[in-house]
Design an enzyme around this catalytic site. Structure first.
Site, PDB file in Angstrom:
ATOM      1  N   CYS A   1      14.504  54.326  25.602  1.00  0.00           N
ATOM      2  CA  CYS A   1      13.739  55.569  25.614  1.00  0.00           C
ATOM      3  C   CYS A   1      12.521  55.387  26.522  1.00  0.00           C
ATOM      4  CB  CYS A   1      13.307  55.888  24.184  1.00  0.00           C
ATOM      5  SG  CYS A   1      12.001  57.109  24.049  1.00  0.00           S
ATOM      6  N   GLU A   2      12.377  56.277  27.471  1.00  0.00           N
ATOM      7  CA  GLU A   2      11.260  56.136  28.404  1.00  0.00           C
ATOM      8  C   GLU A   2       9.919  56.500  27.772  1.00  0.00           C
ATOM      9  OE1 GLU A   2      11.304  60.337  30.881  1.00  0.00           O
ATOM     10  OE2 GLU A   2      12.593  58.716  31.578  1.00  0.00           O
ATOM     11  N   HIS A   3       9.947  57.146  26.624  1.00  0.00           N
ATOM     12  CA  HIS A   3       8.693  57.526  25.964  1.00  0.00           C
ATOM     13  C   HIS A   3       8.074  56.383  25.166  1.00  0.00           C
ATOM     14  CE1 HIS A   3      10.676  61.697  26.076  1.00  0.00           C
ATOM     15  NE2 HIS A   3       9.877  61.575  27.112  1.00  0.00           N
ATOM     16  N   HIS A   4       8.922  55.576  24.517  1.00  0.00           N
ATOM     17  CA  HIS A   4       8.415  54.516  23.632  1.00  0.00           C
ATOM     18  C   HIS A   4       8.904  53.121  24.005  1.00  0.00           C
ATOM     19  CE1 HIS A   4       8.458  58.276  21.186  1.00  0.00           C
ATOM     20  NE2 HIS A   4       7.221  57.876  20.960  1.00  0.00           N
TER      21      HIS A   4
ATOM     22  N   GLN B   1      17.980  60.904  26.594  1.00  0.00           N
ATOM     23  CA  GLN B   1      19.397  61.210  26.383  1.00  0.00           C
ATOM     24  C   GLN B   1      19.824  62.468  27.128  1.00  0.00           C
ATOM     25  OE1 GLN B   1      20.696  61.014  22.298  1.00  0.00           O
ATOM     26  NE2 GLN B   1      22.438  62.347  22.684  1.00  0.00           N
TER      27      GLN B   1
ATOM     28  N   HIS C   1      18.414  56.913  17.900  1.00  0.00           N
ATOM     29  CA  HIS C   1      17.197  56.521  18.606  1.00  0.00           C
ATOM     30  C   HIS C   1      16.288  55.699  17.699  1.00  0.00           C
ATOM     31  CE1 HIS C   1      17.643  59.316  22.125  1.00  0.00           C
ATOM     32  NE2 HIS C   1      18.583  59.756  21.308  1.00  0.00           N
TER      33      HIS C   1
ATOM     34  N   CYS D   1      13.291  55.028  18.191  1.00  0.00           N
ATOM     35  CA  CYS D   1      11.960  55.634  18.097  1.00  0.00           C
ATOM     36  C   CYS D   1      11.889  56.632  16.939  1.00  0.00           C
ATOM     37  CB  CYS D   1      11.551  56.283  19.419  1.00  0.00           C
ATOM     38  SG  CYS D   1      12.669  57.558  20.016  1.00  0.00           S
TER      39      CYS D   1
END
Length: 184
Positions: free
Chosen positions: A75-78, A116, A144, A146
């Site tokens: 995940c590019e956010h976390h 995703q 996920h 996250c």
């Protein structure tokens, strides 16, 4: 990939969270993570075009479905993993890809910081752009981390995304047949 920068950053994170980077279990952690990132972000230096370029002529254009292609991504956010299965259906346009090439296409887009929704679209568009398919339908179902281990903390929650292109977007009967063959 700049592994030395990754090692330095990880060493700083270890210190910032209050750990002792000289502790036996953490001494080689920066190097391990740098090496791991080379592997899990290997898609950053690849394109799906090189995998889908190898195709084979066919007589008819019957739908091809490959399902249950396992993947994992970050995940590019976390920067936490998400993982699951990809199901691909496409209608050829005189040529088909080798079956392993579909799995390799998934890997190209999964092995980078990702979301995703984009992963799903990138796979579908690669089939259209690089294979010249008449239509593509991609179904991705993933869990996920996250959502599992932080924030809302809901383990087992599955996220489903789809992308349809070409005749698999416009022909409802064909699209329904693809979903049925995928098991959905």
């Amino acid at each position: 990939m700049d592994t030395k920068k990754i090692e330095a950053a990880v060493a700083q994170i270890i210190e910032a969270v209050g750990e002792d980077g000289s502790r036996e279990g953490l001494q080689e952690t920066p190097q391990r993570i740098a090496k791991m990132y080379q592997e899990i972000f290997a898609g950053l230096g690849e394109t799906a075009e090189e995998h889908l370029a190898k195709s084979f002529e066919i007589i008819d254009n019957n739908m091809v479905v490959e399902k249950d292609i396992f993947f994992h991504s970050m995940c590019e956010h976390h920067f936490l993993p998400f993982y699951g299965k990809v199901h691909i259906a496409y209608v050829p346009n005189g040529r088909v890809a080798g079956l392993s090439k579909l799995a390799r296409t998934v890997e190209v887009y999964a092995k980078k910081p990702q979301i995703q929704e984009r992963l799903t679209v990138e796979i579908a568009e690669a089939l259209m752009d690089y294979l010249g398919a008449q239509g593509a339908l991609v179904w991705v179902e993933a869990e996920h981390m996250c959502m599992n281990m932080r924030g809302v903390r809901k383990p087992g929650t599955a996220t489903v995304t789809t992308a349809a292109r070409g005749v698999l977007a416009t022909d409802k009967d064909l699209k329904n047949e693809a979903y049925k063959l995928m098991g959905h």
